[in-house]
Design an enzyme around this catalytic site. Structure first.
Site, PDB file in Angstrom:
ATOM      1  N   HIS A 265     -69.879 -45.351-134.202  1.00  0.00           N
ATOM      2  CA  HIS A 265     -70.632 -45.914-135.345  1.00  0.00           C
ATOM      3  C   HIS A 265     -72.079 -46.059-134.886  1.00  0.00           C
ATOM      4  CE1 HIS A 265     -71.507 -48.038-138.920  1.00  0.00           C
ATOM      5  NE2 HIS A 265     -70.883 -49.188-138.716  1.00  0.00           N
ATOM      6  N   HIS A 304     -69.859 -36.807-140.018  1.00  0.00           N
ATOM      7  CA  HIS A 304     -69.868 -38.096-140.720  1.00  0.00           C
ATOM      8  C   HIS A 304     -68.639 -38.154-141.605  1.00  0.00           C
ATOM      9  CE1 HIS A 304     -71.283 -41.467-143.116  1.00  0.00           C
ATOM     10  NE2 HIS A 304     -72.123 -41.697-142.118  1.00  0.00           N
ATOM     11  N   ASP A 360     -78.111 -40.634-136.594  1.00  0.00           N
ATOM     12  CA  ASP A 360     -78.304 -40.963-135.178  1.00  0.00           C
ATOM     13  C   ASP A 360     -78.822 -39.801-134.342  1.00  0.00           C
ATOM     14  OD1 ASP A 360     -77.527 -43.637-135.158  1.00  0.00           O
ATOM     15  OD2 ASP A 360     -75.448 -43.033-135.393  1.00  0.00           O
TER      16      ASP A 360
HETATM   17  N1  ACO Z   1     -68.389 -32.933-132.505  1.00  0.00           N
HETATM   18  C1  ACO Z   1     -67.386 -32.020-132.474  1.00  0.00           C
HETATM   19  N2  ACO Z   1     -66.372 -31.992-133.343  1.00  0.00           N
HETATM   20  C2  ACO Z   1     -66.344 -32.936-134.290  1.00  0.00           C
HETATM   21  C3  ACO Z   1     -67.357 -33.922-134.390  1.00  0.00           C
HETATM   22  C4  ACO Z   1     -68.402 -33.888-133.452  1.00  0.00           C
HETATM   23  N3  ACO Z   1     -69.379 -34.779-133.502  1.00  0.00           N
HETATM   24  N4  ACO Z   1     -67.079 -34.738-135.425  1.00  0.00           N
HETATM   25  C5  ACO Z   1     -65.941 -34.283-135.966  1.00  0.00           C
HETATM   26  N5  ACO Z   1     -65.496 -33.199-135.277  1.00  0.00           N
HETATM   27  C6  ACO Z   1     -64.334 -32.381-135.595  1.00  0.00           C
HETATM   28  C7  ACO Z   1     -63.037 -33.061-135.162  1.00  0.00           C
HETATM   29  O1  ACO Z   1     -62.684 -32.724-133.853  1.00  0.00           O
HETATM   30  C8  ACO Z   1     -62.090 -32.557-136.204  1.00  0.00           C
HETATM   31  O2  ACO Z   1     -61.752 -31.237-135.855  1.00  0.00           O
HETATM   32  P1  ACO Z   1     -60.219 -30.682-136.070  1.00  0.00           P
HETATM   33  O3  ACO Z   1     -60.041 -30.726-137.559  1.00  0.00           O
HETATM   34  O4  ACO Z   1     -60.236 -29.351-135.467  1.00  0.00           O
HETATM   35  O5  ACO Z   1     -59.329 -31.680-135.371  1.00  0.00           O
HETATM   36  C9  ACO Z   1     -62.913 -32.481-137.477  1.00  0.00           C
HETATM   37  O6  ACO Z   1     -64.261 -32.265-137.028  1.00  0.00           O
HETATM   38  C10 ACO Z   1     -62.844 -33.738-138.333  1.00  0.00           C
HETATM   39  O7  ACO Z   1     -63.223 -34.854-137.518  1.00  0.00           O
HETATM   40  P2  ACO Z   1     -62.665 -36.326-137.684  1.00  0.00           P
HETATM   41  O8  ACO Z   1     -62.796 -37.043-136.378  1.00  0.00           O
HETATM   42  O9  ACO Z   1     -61.308 -36.266-138.321  1.00  0.00           O
HETATM   43  O10 ACO Z   1     -63.685 -36.906-138.743  1.00  0.00           O
HETATM   44  P3  ACO Z   1     -63.908 -38.437-139.082  1.00  0.00           P
HETATM   45  O11 ACO Z   1     -64.418 -38.488-140.472  1.00  0.00           O
HETATM   46  O12 ACO Z   1     -62.692 -39.255-138.736  1.00  0.00           O
HETATM   47  O13 ACO Z   1     -65.039 -38.850-138.047  1.00  0.00           O
HETATM   48  C11 ACO Z   1     -67.126 -39.329-137.061  1.00  0.00           C
HETATM   49  C12 ACO Z   1     -66.377 -39.068-138.382  1.00  0.00           C
HETATM   50  C13 ACO Z   1     -66.465 -40.495-136.315  1.00  0.00           C
HETATM   51  C14 ACO Z   1     -68.570 -39.754-137.409  1.00  0.00           C
HETATM   52  C15 ACO Z   1     -67.124 -38.041-136.200  1.00  0.00           C
HETATM   53  O14 ACO Z   1     -67.751 -36.990-136.892  1.00  0.00           O
HETATM   54  C16 ACO Z   1     -67.766 -38.252-134.832  1.00  0.00           C
HETATM   55  O15 ACO Z   1     -67.088 -38.693-133.890  1.00  0.00           O
HETATM   56  N6  ACO Z   1     -69.094 -37.926-134.717  1.00  0.00           N
HETATM   57  C17 ACO Z   1     -69.804 -38.174-133.466  1.00  0.00           C
HETATM   58  C18 ACO Z   1     -70.196 -39.625-133.377  1.00  0.00           C
HETATM   59  C19 ACO Z   1     -71.355 -39.968-134.295  1.00  0.00           C
HETATM   60  O16 ACO Z   1     -72.351 -39.264-134.353  1.00  0.00           O
HETATM   61  N7  ACO Z   1     -71.192 -41.096-135.012  1.00  0.00           N
HETATM   62  C20 ACO Z   1     -72.247 -41.610-135.896  1.00  0.00           C
HETATM   63  C21 ACO Z   1     -71.787 -41.592-137.309  1.00  0.00           C
HETATM   64  S1  ACO Z   1     -73.092 -42.111-138.334  1.00  0.00           S
HETATM   65  C22 ACO Z   1     -73.102 -43.765-138.174  1.00  0.00           C
HETATM   66  O17 ACO Z   1     -72.118 -44.429-137.888  1.00  0.00           O
HETATM   67  C23 ACO Z   1     -74.372 -44.415-138.385  1.00  0.00           C
END
Ligand code: ACO
Length: 426
Positions: A265, A304, A360
């Protein structure tokens, strides 16, 4: 006639029509279906498709990359407003007129100081304490200083404590920062606006008067506006959930700070910087991308839950990066970030999963250029998000539809076992 959803459960032949309102059905309406003895429920870890409230504060269309506060597009607010104007908008639903804004600014200015005894609390933290833990504990401690926050049903008491919290957050954040640097605290300067005063409390050294470059003050205003609210995200949900058991604003906001601290987050901007440093140079980007695609690491600052398009905040921040670098000089990690973004926007792994830069991705680069250590990045998110939490708290408290938050579970453990005395346990 109401829009209805027809459901039939063939195993029992039960049929029902569920009312559709605002493109949702009410989960309790499903209870009329029995699966064996159990009433039918929904299973939704992470609230992937569950609305928990009605809200008129922030609108997001993640598919189109749209973000609006109280109906005003974020780009326009970031260009034309100050953070305090936006905080007023979030809390009151309307932009302030000049007199309202002057009153609001005065109120915030009057409440900037921290209670004296809180300095003793701050002194008790280890010198290398993470500033988010200081923030979380101190905001919770505010309730001891301002117990009238328990009268949250009284609008006057609620408004006063909202103003207190918004006013004190920059002071607290600056004190936490200076404690880490073993520098003496700088008290708020009443002659400065919210963001300028924050920069002064953070960075004033021996000069008689700290004067920040206008471009940096404006960049801070923009960053604060972009981070002010984001509807039902993890930390806002924590605030609402803790408020739901009848808690004051400070206790609830402290829970929000805890939730925000996590690397998935608000902690992501800190993680982005760490990632950029580890990659180190543009030529190492392809190897890093291979690691992401192999599932070894995540590309922090990408993806996201809601945005399946370019995060509109990331677009605005990209512009602020240029303004800040004009003053501070270019951060060499910018090139690494730009190269990563290029891959992210073109490589099928990211394109097929609709992963775009989020707020971010570039904010950490600005914070670093301004001289903040990475552990302050999430603090810089928490300070402006306070107005959003306060607006969401207020909306929750005054919403007759809301109840104590208590999700269901699907129990998967053992049942009614025979107790094993200690001497018989292997
Ligand atoms: N890098 C690589 N792969 C990713 C990323 C990433 N940053 N984010 C998602 N994926 C992939 C997952 O591995 C998944 O792949 P799969 O379908 O092959 O298993 C798919 O994309 C879906 O990802 P989920 O984790 O199911 O998506 P969710 O909506 O639960 O997660 C999140 C959202 C937590 C923001 C995620 O994208 C992440 O971890 N991003 C990196 C952390 C980040 O930048 N967070 C800031 C968010 S903005 C904020 O809070 C202000």
């Amino acid at each position: 006639m109401a829009d209805m959803l027809q459901i039939r459960y063939p195993a029992t032949g039960v049929e029902a029509e569920l009312a559709i309102t605002d493109a949702t059905i009410k989960a309790p309406d499903l209870r009329q279906f029995r699966i064996g003895e159990e009433p039918l429920a929904t299973f939704d870890p992470g609230f992937m498709n569950t609305a928990v409230c009605r809200s008129s504060i922030t609108y997001i269309d993640g598919e189109a990359g749209i973000l609006e506060y109280r109906g005003y597009p974020i780009a326009e607010l970031a260009e034309k407003s100050t953070y305090l104007e936006v905080a007023y908008l979030l809390l009151n639903g309307e932009l302030p007129n000049p007199a309202q804004l002057a009153d609001w600014e005065l109120l915030i200015t009057e409440h900037r100081m921290l209670p004296d005894k809180l300095r003793t609390v701050l002194a008790g933290f280890p010198y290398d304490a993470h500033p988010m833990t200081i923030l979380m504990a101190s905001v919770a401690a505010f309730y001891s200083f301002y117990p009238d926050a328990r009268n949250f049903e009284d609008p006057a008491a609620r408004d006063l404590n909202i103003a207190r919290l918004i006013a004190k957050m920059p002071t607290l954040a600056a004190f936490a920062y200076r404690k880490g640097k073993a520098r003496p605290y700088v008290n708020p300067d009443d002659n400065y606006g919210y963001c300028h005063n924050f920069l002064a409390m953070l960075f004033k050294q021996n000069e008689r008067r700290y004067v920040a470059d206008d471009r940096l003050v404006r960049a801070m205003e923009v960053l604060f506006i972009l981070h002010a609210d984001h509807e039902q995200n993890c930390s806002t949900n924590a605030v609402r959930s803790v408020a739901s058991s009848g808690n004051d604003l400070y206790t609830s906001a402290s829970a929000g700070i805890g939730a925000l601290h996590g690397p998935l987050h608000g902690g992501a901007n800190e993680a982005v910087l760490k990632m950029l440093r580890e990659i180190g140079s543009v030529d190492r980007v392809p190897e890093f991308i291979e690691g992401v695609k192999a599932g070894k690491v995540r590309m922090m600052g990408f993806g996201h839950r809601v945005y399946k398009n370019y995060d509109p905040r990331a677009k605005i921040i990209k512009k602020s990066v240029e303004d800040v670098f004009e003053v501070t000089g270019v951060n060499p990690l910018l090139k690494v970030a730009q190269e990563l973004e290029k891959y992210g926007l073109n490589d099928d792994y990211f394109v097929s999963r609709r992963l775009y830069p989020n707020v971010d991705f570039y904010s950490g680069l600005i914070y670093e250029a301004l001289g903040f250590p990475p552990e302050m990045f999430t603090v810089l998110f928490a300070v402006p998000r306070t107005s959003g939490w306060a607006a969401q708290y207020q909306e929750f408290i005054t919403d007759p539809e809301q109840k104590i938050m208590r999700p269901k579970q699907i129990y998967t453990g053992a049942r009614t076992r025979e107790y094993v005395p200690m001497e018989q346990r292997g």
